[in-house]
Scaffold this motif. Structure first.
Motif, PDB file in Angstrom:
ATOM      1  N   VAL A 135      46.096  46.260  19.520  1.00 59.50           N
ATOM      2  CA  VAL A 135      45.102  45.457  20.218  1.00 59.50           C
ATOM      3  C   VAL A 135      44.118  44.876  19.209  1.00 59.50           C
ATOM      4  N   THR A 136      43.543  43.767  19.568  1.00 62.34           N
ATOM      5  CA  THR A 136      42.489  43.146  18.767  1.00 62.34           C
ATOM      6  C   THR A 136      41.210  43.207  19.578  1.00 62.34           C
ATOM      7  N   ARG A 137      40.306  44.053  19.181  1.00 66.08           N
ATOM      8  CA  ARG A 137      39.060  44.216  19.914  1.00 66.08           C
ATOM      9  C   ARG A 137      38.206  42.966  19.767  1.00 66.08           C
ATOM     10  N   ARG A 138      37.728  42.494  20.894  1.00 64.55           N
ATOM     11  CA  ARG A 138      36.917  41.281  20.875  1.00 64.55           C
ATOM     12  C   ARG A 138      35.624  41.499  20.084  1.00 64.55           C
ATOM     13  N   GLU A 139      35.104  42.769  20.134  1.00 66.76           N
ATOM     14  CA  GLU A 139      33.842  43.053  19.459  1.00 66.76           C
ATOM     15  C   GLU A 139      33.974  42.968  17.940  1.00 66.76           C
ATOM     16  N   THR A 140      35.134  43.389  17.404  1.00 65.27           N
ATOM     17  CA  THR A 140      35.301  43.439  15.950  1.00 65.27           C
ATOM     18  C   THR A 140      36.222  42.359  15.415  1.00 65.27           C
ATOM     19  N   GLY A 141      37.150  41.889  16.265  1.00 67.91           N
ATOM     20  CA  GLY A 141      38.112  40.893  15.817  1.00 67.91           C
ATOM     21  C   GLY A 141      39.202  41.466  14.928  1.00 67.91           C
ATOM     22  N   ARG A 142      39.261  42.801  14.817  1.00 70.61           N
ATOM     23  CA  ARG A 142      40.260  43.444  13.961  1.00 70.61           C
ATOM     24  C   ARG A 142      41.306  44.144  14.816  1.00 70.61           C
ATOM     25  N   PRO A 143      42.581  44.078  14.404  1.00 70.28           N
ATOM     26  CA  PRO A 143      43.628  44.780  15.160  1.00 70.28           C
ATOM     27  C   PRO A 143      43.541  46.288  14.952  1.00 70.28           C
ATOM     28  N   GLU A 144      43.872  47.045  15.987  1.00 70.32           N
ATOM     29  CA  GLU A 144      43.922  48.500  15.896  1.00 70.32           C
ATOM     30  C   GLU A 144      44.918  49.022  16.924  1.00 70.32           C
ATOM     31  N   GLN A 145      45.323  50.263  16.738  1.00 70.52           N
ATOM     32  CA  GLN A 145      46.271  50.872  17.644  1.00 70.52           C
ATOM     33  C   GLN A 145      45.530  51.411  18.866  1.00 70.52           C
ATOM     34  N   ALA A 146      46.058  51.098  20.054  1.00 65.57           N
ATOM     35  CA  ALA A 146      45.474  51.577  21.306  1.00 65.57           C
ATOM     36  C   ALA A 146      46.574  52.212  22.152  1.00 65.57           C
ATOM     37  N   PHE A 147      46.167  53.061  23.084  1.00 65.64           N
ATOM     38  CA  PHE A 147      47.116  53.782  23.927  1.00 65.64           C
ATOM     39  C   PHE A 147      46.882  53.422  25.390  1.00 65.64           C
ATOM     40  N   PHE A 148      47.996  53.280  26.128  1.00 61.76           N
ATOM     41  CA  PHE A 148      47.934  52.902  27.532  1.00 61.76           C
ATOM     42  C   PHE A 148      48.903  53.759  28.336  1.00 61.76           C
ATOM     43  N   THR A 149      48.558  53.929  29.603  1.00 63.95           N
ATOM     44  CA  THR A 149      49.503  54.444  30.582  1.00 63.95           C
ATOM     45  C   THR A 149      49.904  53.267  31.461  1.00 63.95           C
ATOM     46  N   ARG A 150      51.234  53.040  31.599  1.00 67.21           N
ATOM     47  CA  ARG A 150      51.712  51.890  32.366  1.00 67.21           C
ATOM     48  C   ARG A 150      52.638  52.373  33.479  1.00 67.21           C
ATOM     49  N   GLY A 151      52.387  51.844  34.670  1.00 66.53           N
ATOM     50  CA  GLY A 151      53.227  52.166  35.818  1.00 66.53           C
ATOM     51  C   GLY A 151      53.889  50.914  36.357  1.00 66.53           C
ATOM     52  N   HIS A 152      55.146  51.035  36.775  1.00 62.12           N
ATOM     53  CA  HIS A 152      55.901  49.901  37.320  1.00 62.12           C
ATOM     54  C   HIS A 152      56.500  50.313  38.660  1.00 62.12           C
ATOM     55  N   THR A 153      56.353  49.469  39.650  1.00 60.02           N
ATOM     56  CA  THR A 153      56.954  49.718  40.959  1.00 60.02           C
ATOM     57  C   THR A 153      57.383  48.390  41.562  1.00 60.02           C
ATOM     58  N   VAL A 154      58.286  48.454  42.544  1.00 59.16           N
ATOM     59  CA  VAL A 154      58.832  47.213  43.100  1.00 59.16           C
ATOM     60  C   VAL A 154      57.870  46.590  44.101  1.00 59.16           C
ATOM     61  N   VAL A 155      57.922  45.262  44.206  1.00 59.18           N
ATOM     62  CA  VAL A 155      57.233  44.511  45.255  1.00 59.18           C
ATOM     63  C   VAL A 155      58.294  44.087  46.274  1.00 59.18           C
ATOM     64  N   ARG A 156      58.089  44.447  47.524  1.00 64.02           N
ATOM     65  CA  ARG A 156      59.069  44.105  48.561  1.00 64.02           C
ATOM     66  C   ARG A 156      58.509  43.010  49.468  1.00 64.02           C
ATOM     67  N   ASP A 157      59.428  42.180  49.954  1.00 60.78           N
ATOM     68  CA  ASP A 157      59.005  41.108  50.858  1.00 60.78           C
ATOM     69  C   ASP A 157      58.942  41.642  52.286  1.00 60.78           C
ATOM     70  N   ALA A 158      58.683  40.738  53.232  1.00 61.54           N
ATOM     71  CA  ALA A 158      58.504  41.171  54.610  1.00 61.54           C
ATOM     72  C   ALA A 158      59.773  41.782  55.181  1.00 61.54           C
ATOM     73  N   ARG A 159      60.935  41.470  54.619  1.00 62.75           N
ATOM     74  CA  ARG A 159      62.195  42.026  55.122  1.00 62.75           C
ATOM     75  C   ARG A 159      62.544  43.349  54.453  1.00 62.75           C
ATOM     76  N   GLY A 160      61.708  43.778  53.473  1.00 67.73           N
ATOM     77  CA  GLY A 160      61.976  45.029  52.791  1.00 67.73           C
ATOM     78  C   GLY A 160      62.847  44.874  51.566  1.00 67.73           C
ATOM     79  N   GLU A 161      63.162  43.638  51.202  1.00 69.56           N
ATOM     80  CA  GLU A 161      63.982  43.406  50.029  1.00 69.56           C
ATOM     81  C   GLU A 161      63.102  43.391  48.765  1.00 69.56           C
ATOM     82  N   VAL A 162      63.701  43.772  47.649  1.00 63.97           N
ATOM     83  CA  VAL A 162      62.963  43.761  46.389  1.00 63.97           C
ATOM     84  C   VAL A 162      62.711  42.324  45.972  1.00 63.97           C
TER      85      VAL A 162
END
Length: 717
Positions: A135-162
């Motif tokens: 990541v590049t912090r806006r405050e410093t403008g320097r790149p650094e390593q950052a850690f994230f937790t990411r979750g992914h799930t499906v979006v279904r339409d009105a018929r229940g399809e993905v």
């Protein structure tokens, strides 16, 4: 695996991202989406979107968390402002475009496109517990390593399809780094031996890991508490970190948060207020608004750790749990350190009570000695040294070693040393003295039914009239003789050729050898702990000691003793004892000043020392440097010991030697005196910079710091 709802190991992404939640210049994502011609995208006009998909998009845009929806089989990207801050320069071009086009070749990086595609195909959610991004912090403008937790799930339409995949990212950099620093804290605490060590580690951990404005570490001290603190902006260098912390005392005042926590065993967290105002000692404490107070309690210790901020701070549950875990480890380390100090102090008191508190003073000879405990430091050892006047005016010198590191070895050492004095005062000849000691050791072994008492001794008699030393050795390493260079020649050093003899208690016979000290020469007696190291030949250690002695800046005995204890690299499990005697080139001048533990002490030392050195015609440049170093060391001695200090100066044609000794224990300085004196200064740093050699010597009571400055020939009269 992806598609099973499991947790994927961490991955590293080279995305040129900015910090989560960073606002981007220009229009927000909702405005950009409203103005975008969606009919030109695979999703078609926005008013024709499936209601469930449109609701999911509205949720994404309204969320403060970084969220993105990859819609349709081509994964058209829709995201909010927080997510735009994550993808940096890819925004706004990526909005409304298929992900493979918006991200380009990065879509194929493991952990990105493959995960989204798998979730889309399988319909199963996926959690990346820890993803590492650049990541590049806006405050410093320097790149650094950052850690994230990411979750992914499906979006279904009105018929229940993905219909797509919803991705949510939460930055965990601070939590991850604090957990990492907690591991580092555990490792560093494991290496602490004293309360001072624990204090240094804890204060450094709190300031670095939590970026606090105020941190205090306190432990019980009789009916009150003593504490050491660190505040933001306090400049500390390597020399400061090596000095003992400056402890202050605080009464058992229930208004003090740390006292309440230490007594009750309950933690307290103040998000906003004036928690220290009732007991604030200065403006730094009055400005604290948020405070965490963690008790440090064990079976034998009560204390507290506090960290504070000058601004309001919400103490989140995860942060509280982390602080409580750290406090428990600190408490255990402090209890262990207290036990060590008690055992160590008893052992050292026993050991040093058997060594001479003062060495003889002679007109044309200077004597110094040093004793360092082994790695453990919890047990008294059998090494000893001694030097004393004989009835005929000669000087007896001895260095011995009783095998073992326990009270029994120390007891035997005390008996041998006392017997040696008695024998030498009756008949000082080395063969006679060693023969008497041999009978004593043999008797002790028979009495205890233990034939394993092993004692070695190097004993000599110096005649001050001509500098001749008569030596004998009972199984002990030979001394080192340092010859001063003559007529501009460099100094040399060699092992003294002493006739070998059996260790004491074996019924041996001993012969003597002689060596003459010329003006400027120094003889060094030492125990085997100086030169023996595991896995190395003894000759290597002897060679190293000889080399260090030859290249020493001077033959001053105190300097040589300090150099000898560090001549051979690597740790030793054995105690170390050294004794050095130098034949001076000319008579030296010396003076001593006793300094009361008062705020005016350092200034009085400066005035006294300036007057004395000018009276002795010492060059002004040397005076200035010596005054600066001595003033700092005197301040440190008064701060840390809280008892009077002794300043000693010794001048000869070659060098100026200054020593500052304290006789007290750490942590007994009262607040008024500490605040009135100057700051801790840069004592050791100044010595390293301005002196030619320096060292620290433990003594029977307290410790001594000394430094030496060489003089140009003939400039000091």
């Amino acid at each position: 695996m992806a598609g099973t709802g499991g947790v994927r190991p961490s991955t590293i992404s080279p995305l040129p991202v900015q910090a989560a939640g960073a606002s981007m210049p220009g229009a927000d994502c909702a405005t950009l989406m409203r103005d975008l011609d969606w009919s030109a995208t695979p999703l078609g006009a926005r008013d024709r979107w499936d209601p469930a998909v449109a609701a999911a998009v509205d949720l994404v845009l309204a969320s403060p968390m970084p969220m993105a929806a990859s819609l349709g089989e081509r994964f058209v990207l829709v995201y909010n402002d927080a997510f735009a801050g994550l993808i940096g320069t890819l925004h706004p071009d990526a909005l409304g475009r298929p992900a493979a086009e918006g991200f380009g070749e990065l879509w194929a990086v493991p952990g990105l496109g493959g995960v989204v595609e798998e979730v889309y195909r399988s319909g199963q959610p996926h959690l990346e517990a820890e993803a590492q991004l650049t990541v590049t912090r806006r405050e410093t403008g320097r790149p650094e390593q950052a850690f994230f937790t990411r979750g992914h799930t499906v979006v279904r339409d009105a018929r229940g399809e993905v219909a797509g995949v919803l991705s949510v990212a939460a930055e965990t950099t601070m939590v991850t780094r604090r957990l990492q620093s907690l591991g580092e804290l555990t490792s560093r605490l494991a290496g602490t031996l004293t309360i001072d060590d624990v204090a240094r580690v804890v204060l450094g951990y709190a300031m670095a890991s939590f970026d606090v404005d105020h941190c205090v570490f306190a432990v019980d001290d009789g009916n009150a508490f003593r504490f050491v603190r660190r505040i933001r902006g306090e400049m500390l260098d390597e020399a400061d970190e090596r000095l003992p912390p400056v402890w202050k005392r605080i009464p058992d005042d229930p208004r003090a948060p740390l006292v309440t926590a230490a007594r009750s065993g309950r933690a307290a967290f103040v998000a906003d207020g004036e928690p220290l105002r009732p007991v604030a000692a200065d403006r730094h404490e009055r400005r604290i608004r948020a405070l965490a107070v963690l008790p440090l309690q064990t079976a034998s210790l009560a204390g507290a750790l506090t960290i504070g901020y000058r601004t309001a701070h919400t103490w989140l549950p995860a942060e509280r749990a982390l602080l409580n875990a750290a406090a428990q480890m600190v408490a255990q380390a402090a209890e262990r350190a207290r036990r060590f100090e008690a055992q160590h102090g008893t052992a050292q008191l026993l050991q040093r009570s058997m060594l001479p508190e003062h060495l003889p003073e002679l007109d044309h000879f200077r004597i110094a000695a040093r004793y360092d405990v082994g790695v453990d430091g919890n047990a008294a050892g059998g090494d000893f040294y001694d030097a004393f006047h004989l009835a005929d005016g000669r000087l007896a010198m001895v260095l011995g070693d009783v095998a073992g590191h326990d009270v029994r070895a120390a007891a035997v050492m005390g008996q041998v040393r006392a017997a040696l004095r008695a024998l030498a005062l009756t008949d000082p000849s080395p063969p006679s003295v060693l023969a008497g000691l041999d009978r004593l050791v043999g008797s002790l072994g028979a009495e205890s039914r233990n034939e394993e008492i092993f004692v070695t001794v190097a004993y000599g008699v110096l005649d001050p009239a001509d500098g001749i030393i008569t030596l004998a050795s009972a199984g002990h390493p030979p001394p080192v003789l340092r010859r001063a260079g003559l007529a501009g020649e460099p100094p040399t050093a060699e092992l003294v050729k002493v006739p070998p003899g059996a260790p004491l208690g074996l019924g041996g016979r001993w012969q003597t050898g002689q060596v003459q000290l010329e003006p400027g020469d120094t003889i060094l007696l030492f125990s085997d702990g100086v030169v023996e190291r595991r896995g190395r030949a003894l000759n290597d250690g002897l060679d190293a000691l000889v080399a260090v002695s030859a290249t020493a800046a001077s033959g001053d005995p105190r300097n040589l003793c300090a150099l000898a204890t560090t001549a051979v690299p690597g740790p030793t499990d054995d105690d170390v004892a050294v004794l050095a005697v130098e034949r001076a080139v000319a008579l030296s001048r010396s003076d001593t000043m006793q300094v009361a533990a008062e705020p005016t002490g350092p200034s009085r030392v400066r005035q006294w020392m300036t007057a004395r050195l000018r009276e002795w015609s010492v060059p002004e440049a040397v005076i200035a440097s010596a005054i600066l170093c001595t003033s700092e060391l005197t301040t440190n001695a008064l701060l840390h010991a809280g008892t009077p200090a002794q300043v000693h100066i010794d001048l000869n044609a070659e060098r100026l030697l200054v020593s500052v000794a304290d006789t007290g224990t750490r942590g007994s300085v009262i607040r008024a005196r500490t605040d009135a004196m100057s700051s801790r200064g840069r004592g050791l740093g100044l010595i390293e910079e301005l002196s030619d050699s320096w060292g620290t010597d433990p003594s029977v009571r307290g410790s001594t710091v000394w430094f030496e400055m060489l003089l140009a020939s003939g400039r000091a009269r």
